[in-house]
Design a protein around this motif. Structure first.
Motif, PDB file in Angstrom:
ATOM      1  N   UNK A 126     112.560  51.111  24.958  1.00  0.00           N
ATOM      2  CA  UNK A 126     111.994  49.779  25.179  1.00  0.00           C
ATOM      3  C   UNK A 126     110.549  49.836  24.708  1.00  0.00           C
ATOM      4  N   UNK A 127     110.205  48.984  23.742  1.00  0.00           N
ATOM      5  CA  UNK A 127     108.892  49.042  23.108  1.00  0.00           C
ATOM      6  C   UNK A 127     107.767  48.539  24.000  1.00  0.00           C
ATOM      7  N   UNK A 128     106.524  48.906  23.632  1.00  0.00           N
ATOM      8  CA  UNK A 128     105.352  48.490  24.405  1.00  0.00           C
ATOM      9  C   UNK A 128     105.260  46.969  24.458  1.00  0.00           C
ATOM     10  N   UNK A 129     105.023  46.455  25.648  1.00  0.00           N
ATOM     11  CA  UNK A 129     104.868  45.013  25.827  1.00  0.00           C
ATOM     12  C   UNK A 129     104.156  44.768  27.158  1.00  0.00           C
ATOM     13  N   UNK A 130     103.709  43.548  27.343  1.00  0.00           N
ATOM     14  CA  UNK A 130     103.226  43.112  28.655  1.00  0.00           C
ATOM     15  C   UNK A 130     104.178  42.038  29.154  1.00  0.00           C
ATOM     16  N   UNK A 131     104.386  41.999  30.461  1.00  0.00           N
ATOM     17  CA  UNK A 131     105.280  40.981  31.010  1.00  0.00           C
ATOM     18  C   UNK A 131     104.689  39.589  30.860  1.00  0.00           C
ATOM     19  N   UNK A 132     103.360  39.497  30.912  1.00  0.00           N
ATOM     20  CA  UNK A 132     102.740  38.180  30.770  1.00  0.00           C
ATOM     21  C   UNK A 132     103.015  37.580  29.387  1.00  0.00           C
ATOM     22  N   UNK A 133     103.237  38.437  28.397  1.00  0.00           N
ATOM     23  CA  UNK A 133     103.517  37.943  27.047  1.00  0.00           C
ATOM     24  C   UNK A 133     104.748  37.056  27.018  1.00  0.00           C
ATOM     25  N   UNK A 134     105.658  37.297  27.942  1.00  0.00           N
ATOM     26  CA  UNK A 134     106.901  36.542  27.983  1.00  0.00           C
ATOM     27  C   UNK A 134     106.875  35.430  29.028  1.00  0.00           C
ATOM     28  N   UNK A 135     105.701  35.169  29.589  1.00  0.00           N
ATOM     29  CA  UNK A 135     105.581  34.101  30.597  1.00  0.00           C
ATOM     30  C   UNK A 135     104.299  33.316  30.387  1.00  0.00           C
ATOM     31  N   UNK A 136     104.053  32.931  29.150  1.00  0.00           N
ATOM     32  CA  UNK A 136     102.825  32.205  28.835  1.00  0.00           C
ATOM     33  C   UNK A 136     102.785  30.821  29.467  1.00  0.00           C
ATOM     34  N   UNK A 137     103.919  30.368  30.005  1.00  0.00           N
ATOM     35  CA  UNK A 137     103.934  29.106  30.732  1.00  0.00           C
ATOM     36  C   UNK A 137     103.410  29.254  32.159  1.00  0.00           C
ATOM     37  N   UNK A 149     106.446  18.303  35.250  1.00  0.00           N
ATOM     38  CA  UNK A 149     106.408  19.739  34.968  1.00  0.00           C
ATOM     39  C   UNK A 149     107.400  20.501  35.844  1.00  0.00           C
ATOM     40  N   UNK A 150     107.901  21.632  35.363  1.00  0.00           N
ATOM     41  CA  UNK A 150     108.761  22.469  36.202  1.00  0.00           C
ATOM     42  C   UNK A 150     108.020  22.943  37.441  1.00  0.00           C
ATOM     43  N   UNK A 151     108.742  23.009  38.553  1.00  0.00           N
ATOM     44  CA  UNK A 151     108.160  23.457  39.816  1.00  0.00           C
ATOM     45  C   UNK A 151     108.487  24.924  40.025  1.00  0.00           C
ATOM     46  N   UNK A 152     107.490  25.785  39.794  1.00  0.00           N
ATOM     47  CA  UNK A 152     107.709  27.220  39.908  1.00  0.00           C
ATOM     48  C   UNK A 152     107.723  27.694  41.364  1.00  0.00           C
ATOM     49  N   UNK A 153     107.754  26.755  42.310  1.00  0.00           N
ATOM     50  CA  UNK A 153     107.941  27.123  43.710  1.00  0.00           C
ATOM     51  C   UNK A 153     109.280  26.624  44.247  1.00  0.00           C
ATOM     52  N   UNK A 154     110.161  26.173  43.365  1.00  0.00           N
ATOM     53  CA  UNK A 154     111.492  25.710  43.766  1.00  0.00           C
ATOM     54  C   UNK A 154     112.257  26.882  44.380  1.00  0.00           C
ATOM     55  N   UNK A 206     102.545  35.323  42.304  1.00  0.00           N
ATOM     56  CA  UNK A 206     101.673  35.174  43.458  1.00  0.00           C
ATOM     57  C   UNK A 206     101.643  33.701  43.868  1.00  0.00           C
ATOM     58  N   UNK A 207     101.045  33.420  45.008  1.00  0.00           N
ATOM     59  CA  UNK A 207     101.052  32.066  45.561  1.00  0.00           C
ATOM     60  C   UNK A 207     100.504  31.036  44.578  1.00  0.00           C
ATOM     61  N   UNK A 208      99.438  31.380  43.852  1.00  0.00           N
ATOM     62  CA  UNK A 208      98.728  30.397  43.037  1.00  0.00           C
ATOM     63  C   UNK A 208      99.431  30.067  41.729  1.00  0.00           C
ATOM     64  N   UNK A 209     100.440  30.820  41.343  1.00  0.00           N
ATOM     65  CA  UNK A 209     101.031  30.587  40.027  1.00  0.00           C
ATOM     66  C   UNK A 209     101.698  29.217  39.938  1.00  0.00           C
ATOM     67  N   UNK A 210     101.447  28.554  38.813  1.00  0.00           N
ATOM     68  CA  UNK A 210     102.040  27.257  38.520  1.00  0.00           C
ATOM     69  C   UNK A 210     102.435  27.218  37.047  1.00  0.00           C
ATOM     70  N   UNK A 211     103.175  26.197  36.679  1.00  0.00           N
ATOM     71  CA  UNK A 211     103.551  25.997  35.278  1.00  0.00           C
ATOM     72  C   UNK A 211     102.374  25.426  34.501  1.00  0.00           C
ATOM     73  N   UNK A 212     102.255  25.855  33.241  1.00  0.00           N
ATOM     74  CA  UNK A 212     101.308  25.240  32.324  1.00  0.00           C
ATOM     75  C   UNK A 212     101.980  25.058  30.964  1.00  0.00           C
ATOM     76  N   UNK A 213     101.675  23.985  30.254  1.00  0.00           N
ATOM     77  CA  UNK A 213     102.229  23.812  28.907  1.00  0.00           C
ATOM     78  C   UNK A 213     101.689  24.902  27.987  1.00  0.00           C
ATOM     79  N   UNK A 214     102.519  25.360  27.052  1.00  0.00           N
ATOM     80  CA  UNK A 214     102.105  26.409  26.122  1.00  0.00           C
ATOM     81  C   UNK A 214     102.699  26.111  24.760  1.00  0.00           C
ATOM     82  N   UNK A 215     101.843  26.267  23.733  1.00  0.00           N
ATOM     83  CA  UNK A 215     102.278  26.036  22.358  1.00  0.00           C
ATOM     84  C   UNK A 215     102.099  27.300  21.536  1.00  0.00           C
TER      85      UNK A 215
END
Length: 296
Positions: free
Chosen positions: A135-146, A277-282, A247-256
């Motif tokens: 599995x190649x080097x990556x960051x998890x945030x790279x796949x959750x830019x929203x 927007x999607x509700x990331x606390x659903x 974490x508690x504060x995380x929310x959805x943001x638009x990403x292009x």
């Protein structure tokens, strides 16, 4: 919102990170717990995984594309199946172990931990002549830019003892503090050294740390920590469950990206906020694993 009634025993309280542990995580970008998951919970998860691979489901996802979902015939060097806790009760039981969310909340210094997504990862043993299994080097945030938060973190739960021959997770120590890595999406790049050269050219010290664990231990890493994994050079299958946590504060943001708006697969499954927007606390899609309402 779900109210928890779980209360830790004194023995369980001793399993939570100390302030020194939290400082280590903040400096290095990773942390290894004590043995916190009972063997019987992991053994149930193994049985559930085997049934999952045979095609058994307790629930189905409404879409068949947009996420990794290994099927027979795809090859066994690395099997990736996402959102398995939604589809198999034994894996959901593992995800909902209170100790996992409590440790993550301590490390992230947050009042709530929610699941974002999960991945069941199977690695078959390989021989020196085989290719793949990395599995190649990556960051998890790279796949959750929203996601708005950069305090998110991942829990990695192996289903057996892990040594350097059994495809350990490998982190680059302190890499969560590096800049220009938020779009490092090299999960499928098998050449770890090729990617490392890019970091070396920027004058960064590369310190690879294989995460060696006993069954029942869990490792945690920051969403911006660069990580990957080696091939499985042992003589048996390596099976692990990776949980990406909010974490508690995380929310959805638009990403292009290149003028194209990017949507996460789960955006179409969760409920929507009044602004659309999607509700990331659903809780149906992103269950709470731990909150301040829980009592230590």
């Amino acid at each position: 919102m779900k109210t928890f009634t779980y209360k830790f025993s004194q023995d369980q309280l001793a399993l939570l990170p100390t302030e020194s542990d939290i400082a280590f995580y903040e400096e290095h970008g990773w942390f290894i717990s004590k043995k916190v998951i009972p063997d019987e919970i992991i053994d149930e998860a193994i049985a559930g995984s085997e049934n999952f691979y045979r095609g058994e489901r307790d629930a189905t996802l409404p879409y068949s594309t947009g996420y990794s979902d290994w099927k027979p015939g795809d090859g066994d060097a690395v099997r990736n199946n996402q959102h398995v806790s939604y589809r198999k009760k034994e894996l959901r039981k593992l995800v909902l172990q209170p100790i996992v969310g409590a440790i993550a909340a301590k490390l992230a210094r947050t009042t709530e931990i929610r699941l974002f997504e999960d991945t069941l990862v199977y690695k078959a043993p390989i021989t020196i002549s085989d290719r793949g299994g990395v599995v190649g080097w990556h960051t998890d945030y790279s796949y959750s830019s929203n996601c708005t938060s950069k305090k998110m973190l991942s829990a990695w739960i192996p289903f057996q003892d892990i040594d350097e021959n059994k495809a350990p997770l490998v982190v680059l120590d302190g890499s969560h503090k590096w800049s220009d890595t938020e779009h490092l999406r090299c999960f499928n790049n098998q050449n770890l050294k090729e990617i490392e050269e890019k970091f070396t050219q920027k004058g960064r010290e590369i310190v690879e740390v294989p995460i060696i664990l006993k069954k029942g231990q869990v490792s945690f890493h920051h969403c911006c920590t660069i990580h990957g994994s080696y091939p499985n050079c042992s003589n048996s299958v390596r099976l692990a469950f990776a949980l990406y946590l909010q974490d508690y504060a995380n929310r959805h943001q638009p990403f292009w990206n290149n003028k194209e708006q990017i949507h996460h697969f789960l955006d179409s499954m969760c409920r929507k906020l009044p602004n659309g927007n999607p509700d990331y606390s659903d809780p149906a899609i992103f269950p709470i694993l731990w909150s301040a309402e829980d009592r230590y």
